[in-house]
Scaffold this active site. Structure first.
Site, PDB file in Angstrom:
ATOM      1  N   ALA A 131       1.337  -1.357  -0.024  1.00 35.79           N
ATOM      2  CA  ALA A 131      -0.102   0.107  -0.255  1.00 35.79           C
ATOM      3  C   ALA A 131       1.085   1.420  -0.051  1.00 35.79           C
ATOM      4  O   ALA A 131       1.609   1.199   0.726  1.00 35.79           O
ATOM      5  CB  ALA A 131      -1.189  -0.185   1.439  1.00 35.79           C
ATOM      6  N   MET A 132       0.607   1.673  -1.142  1.00 40.76           N
ATOM      7  CA  MET A 132       2.165   3.554  -1.100  1.00 40.76           C
ATOM      8  C   MET A 132       0.498   4.417  -1.268  1.00 40.76           C
ATOM      9  O   MET A 132       0.369   4.970  -2.179  1.00 40.76           O
ATOM     10  CB  MET A 132       2.306   2.942  -2.831  1.00 40.76           C
ATOM     11  CG  MET A 132       3.161   1.595  -3.084  1.00 40.76           C
ATOM     12  SD  MET A 132       4.653   1.286  -2.043  1.00 40.76           S
ATOM     13  CE  MET A 132       5.644   2.599  -2.741  1.00 40.76           C
ATOM     14  N   VAL A 177       7.266   8.373   3.463  1.00 43.58           N
ATOM     15  CA  VAL A 177       8.671   7.629   3.110  1.00 43.58           C
ATOM     16  C   VAL A 177       8.269   6.728   4.161  1.00 43.58           C
ATOM     17  O   VAL A 177       9.397   5.595   3.766  1.00 43.58           O
ATOM     18  CB  VAL A 177       9.287   8.562   4.263  1.00 43.58           C
ATOM     19  CG1 VAL A 177       9.483   8.841   5.694  1.00 43.58           C
ATOM     20  CG2 VAL A 177      10.845   7.679   4.578  1.00 43.58           C
ATOM     21  N   CYS A 181     -10.798   4.603   8.159  1.00 43.28           N
ATOM     22  CA  CYS A 181     -10.376   4.152   6.836  1.00 43.28           C
ATOM     23  C   CYS A 181      -9.090   3.132   7.253  1.00 43.28           C
ATOM     24  O   CYS A 181      -9.047   2.536   6.092  1.00 43.28           O
ATOM     25  CB  CYS A 181      -9.169   5.432   6.782  1.00 43.28           C
ATOM     26  SG  CYS A 181      -8.458   4.854   4.829  1.00 43.28           S
ATOM     27  N   CYS A 189      -8.034  14.159   5.541  1.00 45.64           N
ATOM     28  CA  CYS A 189      -7.886  14.098   3.770  1.00 45.64           C
ATOM     29  C   CYS A 189      -9.018  14.353   3.072  1.00 45.64           C
ATOM     30  O   CYS A 189      -7.960  15.762   2.425  1.00 45.64           O
ATOM     31  CB  CYS A 189      -7.749  12.889   3.665  1.00 45.64           C
ATOM     32  SG  CYS A 189      -7.798  11.871   3.764  1.00 45.64           S
TER      33      CYS A 189
END
Length: 364
Positions: free
Chosen positions: A6-7, A11, A101, A199
């Site tokens: 999961a990107m 970092v 989430c 977000c």
């Protein structure tokens, strides 16, 4: 193993993916598109999941030589996270959208699709420790070694089925060392700031967002004796423990600051009192999640009720049949709000073990 990384574009997920590649796994990078709102595209965003983050994630995958995909989960994100956030505030609760989430999107939805496509596990950059039995571990979720970055609390809302397919490669490392590793790997995100904002509220104005979606619901601010102090536009403007922004003209009898101690969304009543009035000795929770065999019956544990809050020892009584537990605190806690997660821990020298969790539904 064949794993999904999961990107997020940060970092931590970058180094987690790199470590999975170095461990010999077949790794596929996936960035989750959670919003179709163009305002989410913000340069140097302090949130997550923007188009800028997607581009950063792609560059990391290119550097690692692994495939990269963007999966659109925006509809499910709206239903399971945004709408839940709004509904919770409308009920007088104080939800944590990042927990929801993690529970509904970053693990449940991602795993559901990944397992259906033949993947074995999901790799993320969360700071928590987990060693599966297949690798010689006990399969229990533990706190990460970096106390300032530990994210076991936000993972405590997962179930054992999700945890069985998770990998957290950075949980055994301090954050400064992760940044150094990213720098040595040549990742452009090595010095990228951590994300903090919600977000789906790009400007950070939670009250304006809630006002737009919930609307005006006038009510009264009263003291603990029921004396009216001020009319307000909506109980969603307030959270348990709030001191600033109350704008009450008449001072308290003792001259000390007032705090929000309770919210009744049905009547629109916001109750304020002293700091001592914030203390609770009993926490009730439902929507239980189980991560350890000890999460049953009556037992001693430690509870954490905020992502960066302190832990408190307590006696836990679990009623699995009714999906309910009650925690009797050995020392009172302040500012405990309905809608928050109560995550239980078992102290352990190798890292406190997460026993399970529940969503707080009452206090006294």
């Amino acid at each position: 193993m064949r794993v999904l990384a999961a990107m997020s574009g940060g970092v931590d997920s970058a180094v987690a993916a790199a470590r999975a590649v170095q461990a010999g796994h077949e790794v596929i990078g996936v960035h989750l598109a959670l919003s179709r709102d163009p305002q989410a595209v913000r340069e140097s965003s302090r949130g997550c999941c923007s188009l800028e983050d997607s581009a950063d994630a792609r560059r990391v995958c290119d550097k690692l030589g692994i495939p990269f995909y963007v999966w659109d989960f925006s509809d499910r994100f709206k239903a399971d996270v945004i709408d839940d956030f709004i509904d919770s505030y409308a009920r007088g609760e104080t939800p944590n959208p990042c927990l929801r989430c993690n529970e509904k999107i970053k693990f449940a939805a991602l795993l559901e699709r990944g397992l259906a496509l033949g993947f074995d596990a999901v790799v993320t950059g969360h700071y928590a420790k987990l060693t599966q039995p297949a690798d010689g571990g006990d399969g229990y979720l533990r706190r990460g070694v970096d106390p300032d970055k530990d994210q076991s609390y936000v993972l405590g809302v997962l179930g054992d089925k999700e945890i069985a397919h998770c990998m957290f490669p950075v949980g055994d490392t301090l954050k400064p060392d992760i940044r150094q590793e990213a720098k040595e790997l040549g990742f452009s995100v090595a010095s990228k700031p951590d994300s903090y904002d919600i977000c789906f509220i790009p400007d950070g104005n939670t009250q304006a967002f809630l006002g737009k979606h919930i609307g005006l619901r006038p009510g009264m601010i009263v003291d603990t004796a029921g004396t009216p102090l001020k009319e307000h536009d909506g109980a969603w403007n307030y959270t348990i423990g709030q001191r600033k922004g109350l704008d009450i003209k008449q001072p308290a009898a003792d001259g000390k600051p007032r705090y929000v101690t309770d919210i009744n969304a049905q009547t629109g009543t916001v109750i304020v009192g002293s700091k001592a009035d914030l203390e609770v000795s009993v926490i009730q929770a439902d929507r239980l999640k189980y991560l350890h065999p000890a999460m049953t019956g009556t037992f001693e544990a430690e509870v954490q009720v905020r992502a960066h809050g302190c832990v408190a020892p307590c006696l836990v009584s679990v009623d699995a049949e009714n999906d309910f537990m009650e925690l009797h605190l050995h020392e009172p806690l302040s500012g405990v709000a309905r809608g928050q997660a109560a995550v239980l821990y078992l102290p352990d020298p190798d890292g406190d073990i997460v026993l399970g969790s529940g969503t707080i539904c009452g206090t006294r």
